[in-house]
Design a protein around this motif. Structure first.
Motif, PDB file in Angstrom:
ATOM      1  N   MET A 134      39.087  41.581  34.943  1.00  0.00           N
ATOM      2  CA  MET A 134      38.248  42.460  34.123  1.00  0.00           C
ATOM      3  C   MET A 134      38.862  43.860  34.100  1.00  0.00           C
ATOM      4  O   MET A 134      38.381  44.793  34.710  1.00  0.00           O
ATOM      5  CB  MET A 134      36.827  42.484  34.683  1.00  0.00           C
ATOM      6  CG  MET A 134      35.842  43.094  33.726  1.00  0.00           C
ATOM      7  SD  MET A 134      34.154  42.779  34.223  1.00  0.00           S
ATOM      8  CE  MET A 134      33.358  44.171  33.457  1.00  0.00           C
TER       9      MET A 134
ATOM     10  N   HIS B 221      36.321  38.486  38.053  1.00  0.00           N
ATOM     11  CA  HIS B 221      36.343  39.924  38.337  1.00  0.00           C
ATOM     12  C   HIS B 221      37.767  40.482  38.313  1.00  0.00           C
ATOM     13  O   HIS B 221      38.015  41.564  37.780  1.00  0.00           O
ATOM     14  CB  HIS B 221      35.684  40.153  39.701  1.00  0.00           C
ATOM     15  CG  HIS B 221      36.052  41.432  40.374  1.00  0.00           C
ATOM     16  ND1 HIS B 221      35.673  42.660  39.881  1.00  0.00           N
ATOM     17  CD2 HIS B 221      36.745  41.696  41.510  1.00  0.00           C
ATOM     18  CE1 HIS B 221      36.128  43.608  40.690  1.00  0.00           C
ATOM     19  NE2 HIS B 221      36.781  43.051  41.676  1.00  0.00           N
TER      20      HIS B 221
ATOM     21  N   GLU C  14      33.837  46.856  41.049  1.00  0.00           N
ATOM     22  CA  GLU C  14      32.805  46.182  41.837  1.00  0.00           C
ATOM     23  C   GLU C  14      32.899  44.690  41.571  1.00  0.00           C
ATOM     24  O   GLU C  14      32.902  44.249  40.418  1.00  0.00           O
ATOM     25  CB  GLU C  14      31.404  46.701  41.468  1.00  0.00           C
ATOM     26  CG  GLU C  14      30.285  46.101  42.307  1.00  0.00           C
ATOM     27  CD  GLU C  14      30.440  46.368  43.798  1.00  0.00           C
ATOM     28  OE1 GLU C  14      30.411  47.539  44.189  1.00  0.00           O
ATOM     29  OE2 GLU C  14      30.616  45.390  44.556  1.00  0.00           O
ATOM     30  N   TYR C  15      32.952  43.953  42.643  1.00  0.00           N
ATOM     31  CA  TYR C  15      33.101  42.514  42.531  1.00  0.00           C
ATOM     32  C   TYR C  15      31.952  41.933  41.703  1.00  0.00           C
ATOM     33  O   TYR C  15      30.783  42.153  42.004  1.00  0.00           O
ATOM     34  CB  TYR C  15      33.116  41.892  43.924  1.00  0.00           C
ATOM     35  CG  TYR C  15      33.148  40.396  43.885  1.00  0.00           C
ATOM     36  CD1 TYR C  15      34.225  39.725  43.308  1.00  0.00           C
ATOM     37  CD2 TYR C  15      32.093  39.656  44.390  1.00  0.00           C
ATOM     38  CE1 TYR C  15      34.243  38.354  43.255  1.00  0.00           C
ATOM     39  CE2 TYR C  15      32.108  38.287  44.349  1.00  0.00           C
ATOM     40  CZ  TYR C  15      33.181  37.636  43.770  1.00  0.00           C
ATOM     41  OH  TYR C  15      33.190  36.285  43.705  1.00  0.00           O
ATOM     42  N   CYS C  16      32.318  41.193  40.640  1.00  0.00           N
ATOM     43  CA  CYS C  16      31.283  40.776  39.695  1.00  0.00           C
ATOM     44  C   CYS C  16      31.355  39.289  39.388  1.00  0.00           C
ATOM     45  O   CYS C  16      30.893  38.832  38.351  1.00  0.00           O
ATOM     46  CB  CYS C  16      31.393  41.599  38.415  1.00  0.00           C
ATOM     47  SG  CYS C  16      33.030  41.545  37.683  1.00  0.00           S
TER      48      CYS C  16
ATOM     49  N   HIS D 285      28.880  46.018  37.828  1.00  0.00           N
ATOM     50  CA  HIS D 285      30.309  46.220  37.642  1.00  0.00           C
ATOM     51  C   HIS D 285      30.606  47.661  38.039  1.00  0.00           C
ATOM     52  O   HIS D 285      29.702  48.416  38.380  1.00  0.00           O
ATOM     53  CB  HIS D 285      30.703  45.997  36.181  1.00  0.00           C
ATOM     54  CG  HIS D 285      30.346  44.637  35.664  1.00  0.00           C
ATOM     55  ND1 HIS D 285      31.191  43.574  35.703  1.00  0.00           N
ATOM     56  CD2 HIS D 285      29.190  44.174  35.123  1.00  0.00           C
ATOM     57  CE1 HIS D 285      30.598  42.500  35.197  1.00  0.00           C
ATOM     58  NE2 HIS D 285      29.378  42.843  34.837  1.00  0.00           N
TER      59      HIS D 285
ATOM     60  N   CYS E 194      37.800  47.004  36.744  1.00  0.00           N
ATOM     61  CA  CYS E 194      36.442  46.815  37.242  1.00  0.00           C
ATOM     62  C   CYS E 194      36.543  46.771  38.759  1.00  0.00           C
ATOM     63  O   CYS E 194      37.238  45.926  39.323  1.00  0.00           O
ATOM     64  CB  CYS E 194      35.811  45.516  36.748  1.00  0.00           C
ATOM     65  SG  CYS E 194      34.203  45.229  37.550  1.00  0.00           S
TER      66      CYS E 194
END
Ligand code: HEM
Ligand code: CU
Ligand code: CU
Lengths: 618, 229
Positions: B203, B200, B194-196, B154, B192
């Motif tokens: 988030m 995502h 960073e692609y998670c 993340h 967030c």
């Protein structure tokens, strides 16, 4: 004065009688009995085009021109697919909230959009150029390994199909973004078959690319025509050579990294699994060691395209040819040491070092921009379609370049990384420039491939729609990113102006779609039109214009003497002292007696005999 | 008018590190616009001045002009060198870790939720299904964030900090900021980046900066609620 360093500072010629210029068509016609009339395309109509005539012929061809065309068509189909997927993204983002697609599908859509555009469209179109042009530009009959070439093409096609079929797989297509960071891309977080198909697809296309690179390097090193020294190669060929070396360096690393990922997924290996001693950051190093050279692998062939076009339409030589080659080599070298600028925000890399190399790479890139402007400076510029699109390329590329310098500063990247600012940046440098240069290439070489020109009027429409559509779509994404909109989200926060910028971007997409229409009409009209163009419709410079349009099987039954990087220019001006390379006339005369397979400059050639034979050259 | 008027949605910088970033941004931004404009004007000049006219002759075929070529290599090199110097100085200031901060916050990211722990006081904040969690911070104080992820990568981005840091499972990270006198509520600042995976996009978290005494009250209140529940 050496042949390598011709003196081009001669005075401009006043009042040149156009009839005195040697035309390639006349020379080509010179040896055909009764084919004296060099105008018009009749004599080309009966010409053996050297392309397959049947479906089986196309499926089994090993001819570099046929495969070049196949690569171009296939990659344009992938552009259309990738562009349609972008439509899904823009539709979803036109309004806040979730309207059209589920989160899962959205994630698959942007992953496959990015992957299709990078792996299946942009790089393979470079290979289309390499296939079609490299042998023609260096005076060779084909690539060094024609069957290997066919094999590469089919690997690419199957790889592409496998990637797209991922959407049909249980659980949908891969949905971990085009750089597939583990652990998200591991078996735990992405269990579906679509993910495995994505990995296999990229290993296949990567292998295809590696084989093509070997082929191009072998061709350029071994098959250059006599006289074609390295420093007389067109910049296009130079760029494809450097690109191929970068492919050799980068693609195997990607294939290896993907192979390791697949071992993790299928057999419980632990290369990237942090719960068991593996390292997610290892993947990032391997991926970006491929990924950054990759963007130059995408870009360099298109830099080559415009470097061919600017001089032709400005009637000037390439400005600073050697500096340009040096810049390309520098970019190639530096691009292997900048990869971690994609990882500034991980906090696990030496940011200062990578900030330095990343900033430095802007310098040779800037040199190219000034070389392009220098090639036009002092020229006599006309604005046919290839030139329009090349200028479109130039301004788009500069706009993407300056934001690249911003992102190369970790101080600023800490805010901008993984935001829409990055999406804007890489669409300017990888999307816009590639598309402008791509159409420049199509309009420029279409007459060579088909013997017909595409409509200028439709091209103008297409150009302006593309210019307006492209900037409307992507410019405001800079604002979105700076304002804090992260990439890869199907919905966005109610921040001021997010809605406005997103709606403008989605509207821009519609203009982009409209820009395709004139192009398609132009293509269809061209298929119905008769062959009208001769060998050298643009009065161009490099060897592909020294053979008929379309070129015969094995390309040449005659080559002009190659004494500079502009053999066709030298030939055109052979009757004029002080223009072109004076050695050409001499070489021409020398050749007369010896080589019967090379047609001598016969008396029936239109215009006067070479005046330089009188021995007055230095 | 500042260009930033177009960027209405961005919260003002709230840390001294973000102030650093802002002036670097201004330099880069105006330089970028300047360079792009210079080249655009140059291109425009060239295509107007050197367009083909009736009766044009073959233009001069001069191919090299070494002084000019050197100039357009060296001048960009100098500009780049200056920018790099600015970057090095500021990035080192931004990266400095405060080992004795006024407050430590432990940030735990997991698909797709944030948890903020205040180890000094035992307070813990976690988002619920419907609401984004709120990260509460004291104004005029130094804070060190300790980051860890329970699953995938993340990235902890607070736009008002002009800063983000990836949270990589298996390798906890940290960074420090000095929050200025900027008490306020920043509901869209936490992202967030960073692609998670699946959610995502949702988030996110909110940021609230309180005056030091209010912050102490808030901690006390949380402690009281925590001991009840
Ligand atoms: C047809 C016009 C295009 C449009 C409207 C478009 C639009 C977009 C948008 C909106 C995104 C962001 C998705 C997200 O972060 O949620 C995206 C991602 C991307 N695009 Fe495009 N794009 C276009 C053409 C291209 C081209 C020509 C290329 C490359 C040559 C390209 C490469 C990419 C890549 C690599 C990504 C990142 C995918 C990822 O995040 O995994 N796009 N595109
Ligand atoms: Cu996350
Ligand atoms: Cu995320």
């Amino acid at each position: 004065m050496t042949a390598l360093d011709p003196d081009r500072s001669a005075e401009p010629l006043g009042g040149v009688d156009h009839d005195q210029l040697v035309s390639v068509d006349d020379v080509l016609a010179g040896g055909d009995d009764g084919g004296d009339d060099g105008s018009g395309g009749d004599e080309h109509g009966g010409h053996d085009e050297g392309l397959p005539k049947t479906i089986t012929g196309w499926l089994t061809t090993t001819d570099h021109k046929a495969l070049g065309i196949a690569y171009a068509i296939t990659s344009l189909i992938f552009l259309a697919i990738g562009g349609s997927l972008a439509g899904v993204i823009r539709a979803e983002l036109a309004e806040p909230g979730e309207q059209f697609v589920s989160e899962q599908l959205y994630n698959g859509v942007f992953t496959i959009h990015g992957s299709v555009m990078v792996y299946l469209f942009a790089v393979p179109f470079g290979f289309a150029l390499a296939n079609y042009l490299v042998p023609l530009q260096i005076g060779a009959p084909d690539l060094a390994f024609p069957r290997l070439n066919a094999f590469s093409y089919w690997l690419y096609v199957f790889g592409g199909l496998i990637m797209l079929l991922g959407f049909a797989a249980d659980g949908g297509a891969a949905a971990f973004g085009w750089f597939a960071y583990p652990p998200l891309s591991g078996a735990g977080a992405s269990p579906g078959l679509g993910a495995d198909m994505w990995i296999v697809a990229i290993i296949l296309t990567g292998t295809s690319g590696t084989l093509t690179a070997i082929n191009v390097i072998a061709t350029i090193t071994m098959l250059r025509a006599p006289g074609m020294t390295l420093f007389r190669m067109p910049i296009m060929t130079w760029n494809l050579l450097v690109t191929s070396f970068m492919v050799l360096l980068a693609f195997p690393v990607l294939s290896g990294a993907l192979f390791m990922l697949q071992l993790d997924r299928l057999f419980g290996f632990r290369f990237y699994d942090p719960t068991d001693g593996g390292s997610p950051i290892l993947w990032q190093h391997l991926f970006w060691f491929f990924g950054h050279p990759e963007v130059y692998i995408v870009a360099l062939p298109f830099f080559g395209v415009v470097t061919e076009i600017f001089p032709v339409f400005a009637r000037r030589p390439v400005f600073g040819y050697k500096g340009l080659v040096l810049a390309t080599l520098t970019i190639g070298a530096l691009s292997t040491s900048v990869w971690a600028h994609h990882m500034f925000v991980t906090g696990e890399v030496l940011v200062v070092f990578f900030a330095l190399t990343s900033a430095l790479i802007a310098v040779p890139t800037g040199v190219k921009v000034f070389n392009w402007i220098g090639s036009m400076w002092g020229g006599s510029i006309s604005f046919e379609a290839p030139m329009k699109f090349s200028i479109g390329f130039l301004v788009t590329f500069v706009a993407g370049g300056v934001t690249g310098v911003i992102l190369a500063s970790p101080t600023l990247d800490y805010h901008l990384s993984d935001s829409y600012f990055v999406v804007a940046h890489f669409h300017y440098v990888m999307g816009g420039t590639v598309i402008f240069a791509l159409f420049a290439a199509i309009y420029f070489w279409w007459p060579k491939v088909t013997g017909k020109k595409l409509s200028e009027r439709l091209a103008t429409w297409q150009f302006w729609l593309l210019m307006i559509g492209f900037n409307t779509t992507f410019f405001f994404m800079h604002f979105l990113g700076r304002d804090g909109m992260p990439r890869r989200v199907p919905d966005y926060a109610p921040v001021d102006n997010f809605e406005l910028w997103n709606r403008i971007a989605s509207f821009g997409y519609l203009i982009l779609v409209a820009s395709v229409v004139p192009f398609v009409i132009a293509i269809v009209k061209s298929f119905r039109a008769p062959v009208t163009e001769g060998a050298d419709p643009w009065e161009a410079n490099s060897l592909e214009w020294a053979t008929s349009s379309p070129p015969p099987e094995h390309n040449f039954d005659w080559l002009p003497p190659i004494r500079s990087e502009r053999p066709v220019f030298d030939l055109r001006w052979i009757n004029h002292d002080e223009v072109g390379n004076p050695d050409v006339a001499e070489a021409w005369v020398d050749r007369e007696g010896i080589a019967d397979n090379w047609r001598p400059l016969a008396a029936e050639l239109a215009g006067d005999p070479p005046t330089t034979t009188e021995g007055d050259q230095p | 008018m500042s260009l930033d008027a177009l960027l209405a949605g961005l919260d003002p910088p709230v840390t001294s590190q973000a102030d650093e970033t802002e002036w670097v941004w201004d330099i880069y931004l105006y330089l970028a616009i300047g360079v792009a404009a210079f080249i655009a004007v140059l291109v425009l000049y060239v295509i107007i001045r050197f367009r083909r006219r009736d009766g044009d002759e073959l233009p001069p075929q001069k191919q090299y002009n070494v002084p000019v070529e050197l100039a357009y290599t060296i001048i960009p090199l100098l500009i780049i060198g200056a920018l790099f110097a600015i970057t090095v100085v500021t990035v080192q200031a931004i990266e400095e870790i405060d080992d004795d901060p006024d407050l430590v916050v432990e940030v735990t990211a997991a698909q797709w939720q944030w948890q903020f722990d205040y180890p000094d006081s035992g307070v813990s904040v976690i988002g619920s299904g419907e609401e984004f969690p709120e990260l509460v911070l004291p104004a005029n104080s130094s804070v060190t964030f300790e980051l860890q992820s329970l699953d995938v990568i993340h990235s902890f981005w607070i736009t008002a900090f002009r800063f983000k840091r990836d949270i990589i499972p298996g390798s906890p990270g940290r960074f420090s900021v000095d929050i200025e006198d900027v008490a306020g509520y920043y509901p869209n600042a936490g992202v967030c980046a960073e692609y998670c995976g699946l959610a995502h996009g949702t988030m996110r978290f909110e940021v609230r900066i309180l005056e030091t005494d209010e912050f102490a009250d808030w901690i006390a209140q949380q402690q009281a609620e925590g001991s009840q529940g």
